[in-house]
Every structure is written in C-alpha cells, then in structure tokens.
Design a protein around this motif. Structure first.
Motif, short mmCIF file in Angstrom:
data_model
loop_
_atom_site.label_atom_id
_atom_site.label_comp_id
_atom_site.label_asym_id
_atom_site.label_seq_id
_atom_site.Cartn_x
_atom_site.Cartn_y
_atom_site.Cartn_z
N ALA A 141 0.62 -1.41 0.10
CA ALA A 141 0.17 -0.23 -0.10
C ALA A 141 0.72 1.42 0.07
CB ALA A 141 -1.14 0.10 0.92
N ARG A 142 1.88 1.22 0.75
CA ARG A 142 2.73 2.35 0.76
C ARG A 142 3.54 2.75 -0.64
NH1 ARG A 142 5.33 1.92 6.88
NH2 ARG A 142 3.76 3.27 7.75
N ALA A 143 3.86 1.42 -1.26
CA ALA A 143 4.46 1.48 -2.47
C ALA A 143 3.83 2.28 -3.69
CB ALA A 143 5.03 0.18 -3.07
N CYS A 144 2.37 2.15 -3.38
CA CYS A 144 1.56 2.72 -4.33
C CYS A 144 0.73 3.89 -4.03
CB CYS A 144 0.58 1.49 -5.17
SG CYS A 144 -0.44 0.84 -4.11
N ALA A 145 0.97 4.39 -2.86
CA ALA A 145 0.31 5.67 -2.27
C ALA A 145 0.77 6.89 -2.86
CB ALA A 145 0.45 5.75 -0.66
N PRO A 146 -0.11 7.71 -3.24
CA PRO A 146 0.29 8.91 -3.87
C PRO A 146 1.21 9.80 -2.87
CG PRO A 146 -2.00 9.03 -3.18
CD PRO A 146 -1.77 7.88 -3.04
N VAL A 147 2.14 10.48 -3.60
CA VAL A 147 2.89 11.42 -2.98
C VAL A 147 2.41 12.81 -2.65
CG1 VAL A 147 5.23 12.39 -2.67
CG2 VAL A 147 5.11 10.14 -3.99
#
Length: 155
Positions: A141-147
């Motif tokens: 989830a963190r890898a694809c969370a928007p910045v």
C-alpha cells in the motif's frame, strides 16, 4: 452477541497504524449488508449482498484517489450504526486487529500500477490477504500511495 461483517476502507497510513497499534479508533465509515443493499437485489443471497457491500467500499476508496485496501471486519452489532444507511455505507466503531477477518487489495496495490483501476464501469478485481500478511500489505500500500504535493523533492 450478533456480529456484522463490515468492509472498512483503509488508507496506507491507517493500515500501518492498524498494524503497529493493532487498533483504529472509530467512528469511521464502513460498508455492510443493509436494507438498501438487499432491496437492490431482492433475489440475492447473503454472499451476493456481502460482495455488493465490498465492491461499494472498494469503489469509495478508488474514487477518493487512494490505493484500494479494504478490511473485512466482524464487529458486534452495537458497534455498527446502520440507522440511516446510504446504500451499504454505515458508521462503525473501533476496529481491533483481532476482529479483522481479511484484507482485500485492488489490482492497483497488488501490481503497483494505479492505471490497473482505470475502467470505472467494471467490478473491481480484489485479492484476498490474511491478516498474518499485514506487514507485506502495508509495504504494498505504501509503495503505490500517492506522494503528497507538499512532500520534499527526492533530488
């Protein structure tokens, strides 16, 4: 006491907090089999209604622009406020990790490709993860969370 299966959308930070703290405070939005869900498919059964509630939860996450992560949580009936449901949407109380039966991830999270959810008309393909895999799910989830827009540049 009667339990109610609720589908609780989670952002990457909430998922991480559920992992580390083993709890998320309520009230928070959730999705469950409600009168309107049953009325929308009068020939359906419990499994079909649960699937409809899960899909509604997943669409809410997707439409909010977050990676699709939904926790299937078994709560006691007194922890679910379904007095004025909006479709499958309800309010749920605290979510304790031991009450989470499973985690459902959208293809955007599983593949790391946000474009995997582009077709707004199709049902969302969701992968099932056991709660023992929560650390891995947090990483996905963190890898694809928007910045965030205000995040410092990585130069």
């Amino acid at each position: 006491m009667t339990t109610v299966r609720c589908y609780v959308p989670l952002g990457a930070d909430e998922l991480a907090r559920l992992h580390t703290d083993r709890r998320l405070s309520g009230p928070r939005p959730g999705y469950a089999v409600t009168g309107p869900v049953r009325e929308a498919d009068t020939s359906g059964d419990q499994e079909e209604w649960e699937y409809a509630a899960l899909q509604e939860a997943a669409r809410a996450v997707r439409d909010g622009g977050s990676p699709v992560v939904v926790a299937a949580v078994d709560l006691t009936a007194d922890q679910v406020d379904a007095t004025a449901p909006d479709g499958a949407r309800v309010q749920v109380g605290d979510v304790d990790l031991p009450r989470v039966a499973a985690l459902h991830l959208g293809d955007d999270v599983v593949t790391g490709d946000p474009a995997a959810l582009q077709d707004q008309d199709e049902e969302l393909e969701l992968s099932w993860y056991d709660t023992t895999e929560i650390a891995h799910v947090v990483e996905l989830a963190r890898a694809c969370a928007p910045v965030p827009d205000d995040a410092p540049d990585a130069d």
